[in-house]
Design an enzyme around this catalytic site. Structure first.
Site, short mmCIF file in Angstrom:
data_model
loop_
_atom_site.label_atom_id
_atom_site.label_comp_id
_atom_site.label_asym_id
_atom_site.label_seq_id
_atom_site.Cartn_x
_atom_site.Cartn_y
_atom_site.Cartn_z
N ARG A 114 0.83 -1.23 0.00
CA ARG A 114 0.00 0.00 0.00
C ARG A 114 0.85 1.26 0.00
O ARG A 114 0.43 2.31 0.46
CB ARG A 114 -0.97 0.03 1.18
CG ARG A 114 -1.96 -1.11 1.15
CD ARG A 114 -3.15 -0.90 2.08
NE ARG A 114 -3.95 -2.11 2.13
CZ ARG A 114 -3.80 -3.06 3.05
NH1 ARG A 114 -2.93 -2.90 4.02
NH2 ARG A 114 -4.55 -4.13 3.02
N LYS A 136 2.08 11.37 -11.42
CA LYS A 136 1.17 10.48 -12.15
C LYS A 136 1.92 9.20 -12.47
O LYS A 136 2.99 9.22 -13.08
CB LYS A 136 0.70 11.13 -13.44
CG LYS A 136 -0.47 12.07 -13.27
CD LYS A 136 -1.09 12.40 -14.62
CE LYS A 136 -2.23 13.37 -14.47
NZ LYS A 136 -2.83 13.72 -15.78
N GLU A 178 7.45 17.16 -26.03
CA GLU A 178 6.92 17.65 -24.74
C GLU A 178 7.53 19.01 -24.39
O GLU A 178 6.86 19.87 -23.79
CB GLU A 178 7.17 16.64 -23.61
CG GLU A 178 6.54 15.26 -23.82
CD GLU A 178 5.03 15.19 -23.50
OE1 GLU A 178 4.44 16.20 -23.06
OE2 GLU A 178 4.43 14.11 -23.71
N LYS A 219 6.10 22.59 -15.06
CA LYS A 219 5.31 21.45 -14.61
C LYS A 219 5.04 21.56 -13.11
O LYS A 219 3.92 21.33 -12.65
CB LYS A 219 6.03 20.14 -14.94
CG LYS A 219 5.25 18.93 -14.45
CD LYS A 219 5.04 17.87 -15.48
CE LYS A 219 4.04 16.83 -14.98
NZ LYS A 219 4.05 15.61 -15.78
N GLU A 229 -5.58 16.91 -10.66
CA GLU A 229 -6.36 17.22 -11.86
C GLU A 229 -7.85 17.24 -11.58
O GLU A 229 -8.65 16.62 -12.28
CB GLU A 229 -6.03 16.19 -12.97
CG GLU A 229 -6.33 16.73 -14.36
CD GLU A 229 -5.72 15.88 -15.47
OE1 GLU A 229 -4.58 15.40 -15.28
OE2 GLU A 229 -6.35 15.73 -16.50
N ARG A 236 -4.27 21.21 -14.16
CA ARG A 236 -3.33 20.20 -14.63
C ARG A 236 -3.70 19.63 -15.99
O ARG A 236 -2.82 19.18 -16.74
CB ARG A 236 -3.27 19.08 -13.58
CG ARG A 236 -2.22 18.06 -13.89
CD ARG A 236 -1.85 17.21 -12.70
NE ARG A 236 -0.78 16.33 -13.12
CZ ARG A 236 0.02 15.66 -12.31
NH1 ARG A 236 -0.13 15.77 -11.02
NH2 ARG A 236 0.98 14.90 -12.78
N ASN A 240 -2.17 18.30 -20.86
CA ASN A 240 -2.59 17.32 -21.85
C ASN A 240 -2.79 17.93 -23.23
O ASN A 240 -3.40 17.30 -24.10
CB ASN A 240 -3.88 16.63 -21.39
CG ASN A 240 -3.59 15.57 -20.35
OD1 ASN A 240 -2.68 14.78 -20.52
ND2 ASN A 240 -4.35 15.57 -19.29
N HIS A 243 -2.71 15.72 -26.17
CA HIS A 243 -2.71 14.33 -25.70
C HIS A 243 -4.01 13.58 -25.95
O HIS A 243 -4.00 12.35 -26.01
CB HIS A 243 -2.34 14.27 -24.22
CG HIS A 243 -0.86 14.40 -23.98
ND1 HIS A 243 -0.16 15.53 -24.34
CD2 HIS A 243 0.05 13.54 -23.45
CE1 HIS A 243 1.12 15.37 -24.01
NE2 HIS A 243 1.27 14.17 -23.47
N HIS A 247 -3.24 10.08 -27.45
CA HIS A 247 -3.64 8.80 -26.86
C HIS A 247 -4.49 7.99 -27.83
O HIS A 247 -4.38 6.76 -27.89
CB HIS A 247 -4.39 9.02 -25.54
CG HIS A 247 -3.52 9.51 -24.43
ND1 HIS A 247 -4.00 10.22 -23.35
CD2 HIS A 247 -2.18 9.41 -24.23
CE1 HIS A 247 -3.00 10.53 -22.54
NE2 HIS A 247 -1.88 10.05 -23.06
N HIS A 260 5.50 7.62 -27.97
CA HIS A 260 4.55 8.53 -27.33
C HIS A 260 4.81 9.98 -27.77
O HIS A 260 3.88 10.71 -28.14
CB HIS A 260 4.63 8.40 -25.81
CG HIS A 260 3.75 9.40 -25.08
ND1 HIS A 260 2.38 9.41 -25.23
CD2 HIS A 260 4.05 10.42 -24.25
CE1 HIS A 260 1.87 10.41 -24.49
NE2 HIS A 260 2.87 11.02 -23.90
#
Lengths: 377, 377
Positions: A114, A136, A178, A219, A229, A236, A240, A243, A247, A260
């Site tokens: 955990r 993330k 990026e 960032k 987000e 945030r 993207n 993106h 994606h 990517h």
């Protein structure tokens, strides 16, 4: 040279440590060991062999690069590796590699017992400026990319551009997508600076470190304001930019067909085109010109990145066609995107270069047109 | 009857709603739908068929009961289920079932899209008094139980003892092990109350609801003080009374050989014996007597629970031997336990009935003796 930047997140704040010089691998292991933590590594096998000392007895699980490693199977294997080596709650996990290794290792660190401490050692440009900062983490499942994961902040991010010396050129370019993204969405000065460079950025370019650091600053600022987000607009999600398109491309073309960063490059051009449509539709606040789209296009091309679905300069011969992607399949993948809220597609668009916003009410017809212009069928 | 208890965890606070009456399934779905959330369920297939309306159009993935469902494979399947049904970030997941379903669904809710809202509808006694409250979620891997998971608090826990009407008697008993645990570690009055009952607790016993509620209160108090089990001593770890033994038993015997509650019952007896050894060694604070061990033993046996490795009254004929467990294998499993810190085994022991503490320096020889007395070889 050792400099430091703090990602301010209350009790989850952490430093990004920038350091230089040869023997980056030796330096970073020494630094982490000084914390007194009993640590284990998940490392990109190539990076490990190239940059880390052969005689080090650090417990290390080597991971193959590539999206295929961001799988449930690799997640399971890594957890078993930690458990069979009896890593306890007070142990730590170091991610050494690009975005794939960092995202996988981060989710392992978030979930094993955990949650255990986690250190990021990004070794690709993309991971340095983007995926290693902000917490993330995640893996891909059949239904889509990054659909399973956690927000799990590292204890420290160690960045040394020395690692980029051995990065394949197409991977460096992918990271540049990026970098350009930060200029487009947040920092017109950075965009201008990138345009004005006499020589293209390379691992040993004198301005590279400052550019990487500026991207991390941006960032950190954005993540500080909206860690998980949850902002109803902007926040945030602005990171993207491009993106939602990217994606969908990766999902429909099959992970690995485009890097990517290559998919992001295409997505950035499409997001710029979408922004022009918002201007044409008279949406207030939007002032992107055709000229701006050309500037984005040119900066992306300069790093041999693709600007539509047809050409990937690094990876296919100039006259070889990329796989034909179906517009319906791309739209379908977009509808499954994490950014979908209450069934509506959500896009990030530029008001102008250096300033982006989230937009929830884009007509589907526009998106079909944009995909079609990009070469989808 | 609808009563409420709040688990105080700052911005993660949530209510436990206790309600009664028939048609518990209908009631709980209505309640959750009133939140306006678009929800999906992971449900124990038996409970779903017995207690929920056939004509309800709730999207539901049925899960088979039993530890085997707390696997990476079931986790993967559940995430794919949510993704292919396009559950978005603003969607919610309801866990309907016992600890297995709750733990699995909680980890799915924590990880899918990096976290969506989560509702617990525990339908076993064990889940009502223990696993549904407190935010521990997780799955098992080959190396051990609950080694992968997350802290992920639910939005609401709905508890109705009506669901226990159809619970198999051995499952009710297994839940009683956790109930007795609360008396032993925190509440001598609860322990006395359980001893003094003229009739054994059953699903329709007039005192059951109050006992369940008291257990939830205790759990909420302990979790409030140490949500993520980071206290250097005591704290949330106290809830693991008997569990270092229990997890080792389950791991070595093979998950499913003993019910979790059965393993806990054995663990509680062994923890009581360990506590007596601490008294005998003159450790200050410890005052458990042989008489106290007998009281614990008697209360556990009253619910037909096993008190050593040899006999499980519900599940094997009285004269049938349980699988022979190796002391070395049990010790080995204990060393892999999440509670291990800096390589030291950590136990919870009773100073007296109603008062437990964590102890880090138990001689391994004592543990060998205790396993041996319990029937391990």
């Amino acid at each position: 040279m050792v400099e430091q930047l703090t990602v301010e997140l209350g009790e989850r704040s952490y430093p990004i440590v920038f350091f230089g010089g040869a023997d980056a691998g030796v330096f970073v292991l020494e630094k982490i060991r000084q914390t007194g933590r009993s640590v284990t590594a998940l490392a990109d096998s190539k990076v490990w062999d190239l940059h880390f000392p052969k005689n080090d007895d650090l417990l290390c699980l080597k991971i193959e690069g590539g999206e295929a490693s961001k799988s449930i199977t690799c997640f399971d294997n890594a957890c078993e590796f930690l458990a069979t080596n009896r890593i306890a709650r007070d142990g730590g996990l170091i991610a050494i590699g690009g975005g794939v290794v960092g995202d996988l290792a981060g989710f392992v660190a978030a979930s094993y017992l955990r949650g255990i401490d986690f250190y990021q050692v990004p070794t690709t440009l993309l991971a340095m400026v983007d995926s290693s900062v902000g917490g993330k983490t995640g893996i891909n499942i059949k239904a889509g990319k990054n659909l399973v994961g956690a927000f799990w902040q590292p204890q420290v991010v160690y960045i040394c551009t020395e690692f980029l010396k051995t990065l394949p050129p197409e991977e460096f370019s992918a990271g540049m997508a990026e970098v350009i993204k930060y200029g487009m969405l947040y920092d017109a000065k950075l965009f201008d600076q990138l345009e004005a460079l006499e020589h293209d950025l390379t691992w040993d370019h004198p301005e590279l470190s400052a550019v990487v650091r500026r991207c991390c600053e941006i960032k950190a600022e954005i993540v500080k304001a909206d860690e998980k987000e949850t902002a109803s607009s902007g926040g945030r999600a602005l990171l993207n930019l491009g993106h939602t398109f990217a994606h969908a491309i990766e999902n429909v073309a099959g992970y690995g067909t485009y890097l990517h960063g290559e998919a992001v490059a295409i997505g950035l051009v499409l997001a710029a085109k979408l922004s022009v449509r918002l201007v044409e539709a008279g949406r207030s606040g939007f002032a992107v010109s055709d000229e701006d789209v050309i500037r984005c296009h040119a900066l992306i091309e300069r790093y041999r990145l693709p600007t539509d679905l047809r050409i990937s300069l690094h990876r296919v011969a100039g006259d070889l066609a990329a796989p034909k992607l179906s517009i319906e399949a791309l739209l379908d993948a977009m509808r499954r995107d994490k950014k979908v809220r209450s069934g509506k597609l959500r896009f990030v668009a530029m008001e102008k270069i250096g300033n982006a916003v989230t937009v929830d009410d884009i007509p589907e017809g526009w998106i079909r047109d944009i995909w079609s212009e990009a070469g989808a069928e």
